[in-house]
Scaffold this active site. Sequence first.
Site, PDB file in Angstrom:
ATOM      1  N   LYS A 175       0.839  -1.209   0.000  1.00 19.83           N
ATOM      2  CA  LYS A 175       0.000   0.000   0.000  1.00 19.83           C
ATOM      3  C   LYS A 175       0.870   1.254   0.000  1.00 19.83           C
ATOM      4  CE  LYS A 175      -0.422   0.018   5.044  1.00 19.83           C
ATOM      5  NZ  LYS A 175      -1.236  -0.415   6.180  1.00 19.83           N
ATOM      6  N   TYR A 198      15.294  31.270   2.230  1.00 17.72           N
ATOM      7  CA  TYR A 198      14.182  32.081   2.744  1.00 17.72           C
ATOM      8  C   TYR A 198      14.450  32.501   4.184  1.00 17.72           C
ATOM      9  CZ  TYR A 198      11.172  30.901  -1.206  1.00 17.72           C
ATOM     10  OH  TYR A 198      10.631  30.762  -2.447  1.00 17.72           O
TER      11      TYR A 198
HETATM   12  C1  LIG Z   1      -0.443  -1.471   6.934  1.00 14.65           C
HETATM   13  C2  LIG Z   1      -1.023  -2.713   7.451  1.00 14.65           C
HETATM   14  C3  LIG Z   1      -0.201  -3.826   7.746  1.00 14.65           C
HETATM   15  C4  LIG Z   1       1.305  -3.781   7.697  1.00 14.65           C
HETATM   16  O1  LIG Z   1       1.806  -3.204   8.869  1.00 14.65           O
HETATM   17  P1  LIG Z   1       3.391  -3.146   9.160  1.00 14.65           P
HETATM   18  O2  LIG Z   1       3.482  -2.605  10.513  1.00 14.65           O
HETATM   19  O3  LIG Z   1       3.954  -2.192   8.142  1.00 14.65           O
HETATM   20  O4  LIG Z   1       3.909  -4.511   8.966  1.00 14.65           O
HETATM   21  C5  LIG Z   1      -0.823  -4.999   8.130  1.00 14.65           C
HETATM   22  N1  LIG Z   1      -2.178  -5.078   8.237  1.00 14.65           N
HETATM   23  C6  LIG Z   1      -2.984  -4.028   7.982  1.00 14.65           C
HETATM   24  C7  LIG Z   1      -4.446  -4.191   8.141  1.00 14.65           C
HETATM   25  C8  LIG Z   1      -2.440  -2.803   7.592  1.00 14.65           C
HETATM   26  O5  LIG Z   1      -3.250  -1.768   7.371  1.00 14.65           O
END
Ligand SMILES: *Cc1c(COP(=O)(O)O)cnc(C)c1O
Length: 334
Positions: A33, A243
Amino acid sequence: MAFIKINKENFYHNLNQIALKTGSKEKIAIVLKDNAYGHGLILMAKLASEFGIKHAVVRKTDEAEQIEALFETILVLGDTVMNHEKFSYTINTLEDIVQAQKGAKVELKVDTGMHRNGIALDEVDEALTQIKEHGLNLVGVMTHFRSSDVLSSELFWQQKNFEEAKDKIERAGYKDIRIHSHNSAAILRSKHFTEDVVRVGIAAYGYNELDGTFDKVPLKPVLSLYAKRVSTRILNEGERVGYGGDFTASEKMSVSTYDLGYGDGWSRADVQHPFVIAEKLPILGRVSMDFIALASDKEEVCVMNDAQDAAKQLGTISYEVMTALHKDIQRTLL
Ligand SMILES: *Cc1c(COP(=O)(O)O)cnc(C)c1O
């Protein structure tokens, strides 16, 4: 433009470390993601697939579509439920079931205590009834832990609640569904992994966010961020940079402008606490939209090669530093 290097060897090292915990790489569902935590969705999906990973996790259908050919299953965490041969969809609320396309593969997310998303324990039976009524195909049951990164009893009561949810699902007659509750922190601390898959994100990218009380699994950062020199000038003592002129040269010095700024997703941070880049140079004065100034004349500088260190300086976590990096920054394989 600034650019990102992806270290394939380190990525595979991390996946191997995780596979030691799960028992096999078939049990890893790589979380891709948010542009694969800033590493680049397509690039990381290809590498993961080449390594032998069969399962992926994304947020939206359009991400799943871009990597469809590379995996056997893709779990979509939060989008309208569609009927698709490879995609399964997370049921976060009872409304998700009502709006779902008939025949769709779904995985029931149970809220075991995080209270962010998911079906409450006392709604599980109702959800199962509705899933049947709407002709959906239940292929998984999952939960997410709120405190798997700290040593406390929290994880254990959430696990107990998950057991209860699984019992309800079993009593409803479901057998061949996959079970998953572990994120990176949970798998890194786990000693006897018995579930079907682990949803692993941050650990695959090289970071262990567990507190120091746990055995350390050696992981290696995958992403490093570089900026290119745009121009160089000599400043006399007392001349100021950027800046607001927040940095003042205390002596005659050479200063270069590099092509990274907050427009690229780099933090503007706090000028009172100058960020020290990976090459041990402080950023001089304010970060602009597209530029930073450094006392260097190298053509390329490494700004960050450890997002956890960078996050400490910036008062945040590695996840945020990496996912903020703009999609347009070129990612190349090392
Ligand atoms: C983002 C996410 C993960 C992964 O989490 P990490 O801490 O990066 O391993 C697992 N399960 C769900 C539902 C998530 O949203």
